[in-house]
Design a protein around this motif. Structure first.
Motif, PDB file in Angstrom:
ATOM      1  N   THR A 135       6.968   1.565  -1.704  1.00 25.26           N
ATOM      2  CA  THR A 135       8.360   1.170  -1.911  1.00 25.26           C
ATOM      3  C   THR A 135       8.558  -0.340  -1.882  1.00 25.26           C
ATOM      4  O   THR A 135       9.552  -0.849  -2.407  1.00 25.26           O
ATOM      5  N   ASN A 136       7.638  -1.051  -1.282  1.00 23.19           N
ATOM      6  CA  ASN A 136       7.823  -2.482  -1.092  1.00 23.19           C
ATOM      7  C   ASN A 136       6.984  -3.314  -2.054  1.00 23.19           C
ATOM      8  O   ASN A 136       7.444  -4.324  -2.576  1.00 23.19           O
ATOM      9  N   SER A 137       5.727  -2.890  -2.302  1.00 19.69           N
ATOM     10  CA  SER A 137       4.816  -3.659  -3.158  1.00 19.69           C
ATOM     11  C   SER A 137       3.590  -2.809  -3.454  1.00 19.69           C
ATOM     12  O   SER A 137       3.536  -1.624  -3.112  1.00 19.69           O
ATOM     13  N   SER A 138       2.575  -3.435  -4.068  1.00 22.13           N
ATOM     14  CA  SER A 138       1.300  -2.763  -4.313  1.00 22.13           C
ATOM     15  C   SER A 138       0.264  -3.081  -3.241  1.00 22.13           C
ATOM     16  O   SER A 138      -0.865  -2.599  -3.322  1.00 22.13           O
ATOM     17  N   ASP A 139       0.637  -3.872  -2.261  1.00 20.09           N
ATOM     18  CA  ASP A 139      -0.288  -4.318  -1.224  1.00 20.09           C
ATOM     19  C   ASP A 139      -0.608  -3.160  -0.279  1.00 20.09           C
ATOM     20  O   ASP A 139       0.245  -2.674   0.455  1.00 20.09           O
ATOM     21  N   ASN A 162       4.743  -0.159   3.006  1.00 18.28           N
ATOM     22  CA  ASN A 162       4.408   0.716   1.886  1.00 18.28           C
ATOM     23  C   ASN A 162       3.925   2.097   2.334  1.00 18.28           C
ATOM     24  O   ASN A 162       3.574   2.925   1.498  1.00 18.28           O
ATOM     25  N   TRP A 163       3.919   2.328   3.648  1.00 18.79           N
ATOM     26  CA  TRP A 163       3.435   3.601   4.193  1.00 18.79           C
ATOM     27  C   TRP A 163       4.545   4.242   5.021  1.00 18.79           C
ATOM     28  O   TRP A 163       5.323   3.555   5.675  1.00 18.79           O
ATOM     29  N   ASN A 164       4.579   5.564   5.001  1.00 20.64           N
ATOM     30  CA  ASN A 164       5.670   6.245   5.720  1.00 20.64           C
ATOM     31  C   ASN A 164       5.479   6.227   7.225  1.00 20.64           C
ATOM     32  O   ASN A 164       6.410   6.494   7.978  1.00 20.64           O
TER      33      ASN A 164
END
Length: 469
Positions: free
Chosen positions: A31-35, A41-43
């Protein structure tokens, strides 16, 4: 309850809740980036050592990209569950799982279709022969220093799994299984560059005991693969492998057509295979066990058995059906020990059927070099095929197999039998009577007198009796 006991209990409960939460699996959201290292980016954030599994399932936007070091807590699952599509691009950095943990591609997907892709390469460019990607610098360590750490492609039967390796880095794992326990509809390992160090087996079409089908593919144009045990193509199902470059070093057995109903083909046009380099009890085998069908086509590159200090045999049809095809004059095949067709290593009949074939190019054929014995004594058939149609040179003798001793003859090809004709319709005849244990194609027919044949037969029986003592 006094206040002191209450505070102790409260602290204990808080610590328990904290540990439980950090040990939960975490799934990619992007949800935030491809990093990949971005906790947002992880739940459930990023797990530390021993504190969780990372799951990459449906990737609709922001494919996870790794460029910095990361240590995974438990296993890494790519494409886990039914109807999922997981992908990870590692361009650089070191990714490590915990001690004994696994990287599983296509895990627990049930009957629904799933796909899993792991690119250990620079996906921002092109150029790799089989991967299509440019070379990255990333490294992967699966399972720490134990053989229990496995890299599995196609864990379950409904998964299409692909790993592309084009890196200046290294893959270290306890074991690598392409096809894994479920076989999968398609499992593919592509390597254009990099070093792969496996403590145990590198299995294409494995696990060999799974009884599962599916299609497995292995494509190598560069890099190096070192195994502490076996390298095999053909645990089960249909397996196609091609090697145009690079180097494979198997510490123990190198097998094409390993088990059960495997139908395995390895096409080699370049690179080097060093088989069973440090294990005197291992061999290079084509068609290892009953029901297996193995074919090794060599049109270029070099195959060596043993490492100079270890004398290693080649067995064609050690219970299965095995074929070695030597194509043209480019390949080099060096067998430091014996060449056996349709036999176990103890020279007893294996029940398998072995074939060695030679296909000439315009310049002729490459001879197979055998350090010790050429054994053609199998009652189930040792077959020779020769295709000289592409040869347009002078009508001269051609050496097929250069050995020290020989037992038996190819099925249906007694001394002096015409084997074929070249592109100019010149005939060639089989000859076993040359020096040592050589097998030749001669331009003129040489059929010995009956008395000479009897002596040759008696000497062969005497030699066989000596070897079986």
């Amino acid at each position: 309850m006094n206040s002191r006991r209450f505070l102790i209990l409260a602290a204990f409960l808080a610590a328990t809740v904290c540990v439980s939460s950090t040990q939960a699996d975490t799934t990619w959201l992007g949800t935030n980036s491809s990093d990949m290292t971005d906790v947002a980016n992880w739940n459930n954030g990023l797990p530390g050592p021993g504190n969780g599994a990372m799951i990459i399932n449906d990737v609709t936007s922001n494919i996870p990209v790794m460029v910095a070091d990361i240590t995974l807590g438990w296993d890494l699952d790519i494409g886990a569950g039914s109807n999922t599509a997981g992908r990870l691009d590692q361009l650089s950095g070191l990714m490590s799982t915990g001690e004994g943990n696994w990287v599983r591609m296509g895990f627990n997907n049930g009957s629904g279709p799933a796909s899993a892709i792991y690119n250990l390469a620079d996906t921002t460019g092109s150029g790799g022969t089989f991967t299509g990607y440019a070379m990255g610098s990333g490294s992967l360590n699966v399972g720490g220093s134990t053989q229990n750490g496995k890299l599995n492609l196609g864990w379950d039967g409904g998964t299409t799994s692909t790993i592309n390796v084009n890196t200046a880095g290294t893959i270290s794992a306890g074991e690598i299984e392409v096809g894994s326990t479920g076989g999968g509809p398609t499992s593919t390992f592509n390597i254009d560059n990099g070093t792969v160090n496996v403590l145990g087996n590198f299995e294409v079409g494995g696990d060999q005991f799974s009884g599962q089908g599916g299609n497995s593919f292995f494509n190598m144009s560069g890099g190096t693969i070192n195994t502490g045990n076996e390298f095999f193509v053909g645990g089960w199902g249909t397996i196609a492998a091609q090697m145009t470059g690079g180097e494979i070093n198997s510490n123990a057995w190198f097998v094409v057509g390993r088990d059960g109903a495997s139908n395995a083909t390895l096409d080699m046009s370049g690179g080097t295979i060093n088989a069973a380099i440090d294990n005197g009890n291992s061999f290079l085998v084509i068609g290892a066990f009953g029901g297996s069908n193995g074919t090794l086509n060599v049109s270029g590159g070099t195959i060596n058995t043993g490492d100079g200090d270890t004398t290693t045999n080649m067995l064609i049809a050690e219970g299965g059906t095995g074929t070695l095809n030597v194509i043209g004059t480019a390949p080099i095949v060096n067998i430091s020990g014996d060449l056996k067709l349709g036999l176990f290593n103890d020279n007893n009949d294996s029940g398998g059927v072995g074939t060695i074939g030679f296909t000439a190019d315009a310049s002729g054929v490459a001879a197979v070099s055998v350090g010790n014995d050429i054994n053609l004594s199998s009652p189930d058939g040792d077959f020779l095929t020769v295709d000289l149609s592409g040869y347009s040179g002078a009508h001269v003798d051609m050496l097929l197999i250069d050995g020290s001793t020989r037992q038996g003859v190819f099925t249906g090809l007694s001394q002096g039998t015409q084997v074929g004709v070249d592109g100019n319709n010149n005939p060639y005849y089989i000859d076993y009577l040359g020096s040592k244990g050589d097998v030749w194609l001669r331009t003129t027919q040489n059929v010995p007198e009956p008395s000479t044949l009897a002596l040759v037969g008696l000497s062969g029986l005497a030699l066989l009796a000596c070897r079986r003592k």
